[in-house]
Design an enzyme around this catalytic site. Sequence first.
Site: not given
Length: 144
Positions: A68, A71
């Site tokens: 991600c 993230c």
Amino acid sequence: MSQLMIVACPHCHRKNRIEAARLDESPRCGVCKAALFMGEPVDLDSGSFNSHAGSDLPLVVDFWAPWCGPCRQFAPTFAKAAGELEPRVRLAKVNTEEQQALASRFGIRSIPTLLIMRGGKELARVAGAMPPGQFIQWVNQQLG
Ligand SMILES: [Zn+2]
């Protein structure tokens, strides 16, 4: 007479009872003798999660995954915030790729998702990363 608090150790994950007034005196774990605060987030799995989520110290969890992009971008902000928010708050990371049971227990549908727990109860959650100042402000707002 200071209030006793339950604080989980970031190394052995055992619960310690310490005086709230001594939180900022670099307390050490009564079991493994390591420092209770490192100024960095602790990685949690399904074995260690409950010990921290059930302690008296508020736990801010970053549910993330290695694939991600947002993230990974948020990771340095989260790590730096640990240095600012400890020892009032514990910051922790849960890799949802490896800890799917935890992700499903909390119904994590998008990442990053940030969750605040204390005494085993969820106090707040938000989906999506935030800039550093906003993140710290959000945590402080939730904890009054
Ligand atoms: Zn310990």
